[in-house]
Design an enzyme around this catalytic site. Sequence first.
Site: not given
Ligand SMILES: C[S@@+](CC[C@H](N)C(=O)[O-])C[C@H]1O[C@@H](n2cnc3c(N)ncnc32)[C@H](O)[C@@H]1O
Length: 358
Positions: A227, A308
């Site tokens: 997104g 967060k």
């Molecule tokens: C809230 S979602 C992001 C949504 C994204 N901004 C969108 O608009 O579609 C959070 C994302 O962070 C990723 N994530 C969590 N820990 C992470 C890390 N250590 N490194 C990279 N990505 C990570 C998850 O896989 C997830 O896809």
Amino acid sequence: MQTALTQVVLFCRAGFERECAGEMQELAANQGVYGYPQFEPASGYVLFICTEPGGAYKLIHSLPWQQPVFTRQWAACLPTLGAVPKQDRVGWLVQAMADFPQGGEVWVEAPDSEQGGQLQTLCRKLTPPLASALRKAGKLSEKRNLKQPRLYVAWLTEQQVVVGLAKPANAAPWPQGIMRLKFPAGAPSRSTLKLDEAWRFFLSAEEQQSWLQPGMTAVDLGAAPGGWTWQLAHQHFRVTAVDNGPMDEALMESGLVKHRQEDGFTYVPERPVDWMVCDIADKPSRSIDLMARWFEQGWCRFSVFNLKLPMQKRLAAYQQCREVFESRMQAAGLQVEMRWRQLYHDREEITAFVRLLD
Ligand SMILES: C[S@@+](CC[C@H](N)C(=O)[O-])C[C@H]1O[C@@H](n2cnc3c(N)ncnc32)[C@H](O)[C@@H]1O
């Protein structure tokens, strides 16, 4: 008149009344305005009662409206009125505003909460007849005039209404302080609205023009399904999307996006980029450390990121992160500008915009 306005009504995200209240008490004191907050949990509003005459009016004129992170909307108000008689709400409100100066617009709204939702229809229905009655009484200009005060009615509960004044140039321009955005066709997730809102809220039209230019480069940490990456690509940025999760296929076909299946906390960009955005939900201390590192290392010039907030002590967590970031920038000899806000599309988080000053 100004001294009769004894309190400031503040709208906030329902559930964040404590943060809204605590933050405003501090910010008001910095402006030399003293008072104490009153609120009910989950009500979506706070009343900040000023202890000195003129305090409420001073506060809404001296503190820039964008500065409080947890306040969406505000107005300086008369003491809370009791239940408005159902048979003549309009006449009663006009009477309540009898000592107000002439306004350039009139707003009637309820907080964005479960209870407030039930009062919204009433607010909408009441606005046109109230506007014409106020005009007839000489209390409202013929045409909308943003140089004159905004006459403001907040319908807090069935039984509680406040009337007051706001300065249009120093109050949110959207009803309830909420910027409502249309979901863009083709964007892969609703999260897209967070970055859209962040840019619109934090950047003026001129800033958007000069700081969001086609051809810029960006890294999106925690990008999947895409997104935020979609927003960056929509600006014709060249984007590196970092996430172990899968990216939206159509977005990848645009040719503007490279996907790196890596940990965002250890990823190092091949070369510095213009923008780094981050939507990884992690502990605030860990997120702020990562954000500070990107600026210390000179890896980006602009950033929008989410923090967060924990379940407890959310205001303290935000303030601590802010201090850590500021002191790290100072220690690194970097001058940055920071803007913070709990945006409408944020839930348990807040958003920051950071810019490295030249
Ligand atoms: C809230 S979602 C992001 C949504 C994204 N901004 C969108 O608009 O579609 C959070 C994302 O962070 C990723 N994530 C969590 N820990 C992470 C890390 N250590 N490194 C990279 N990505 C990570 C998850 O896989 C997830 O896809």
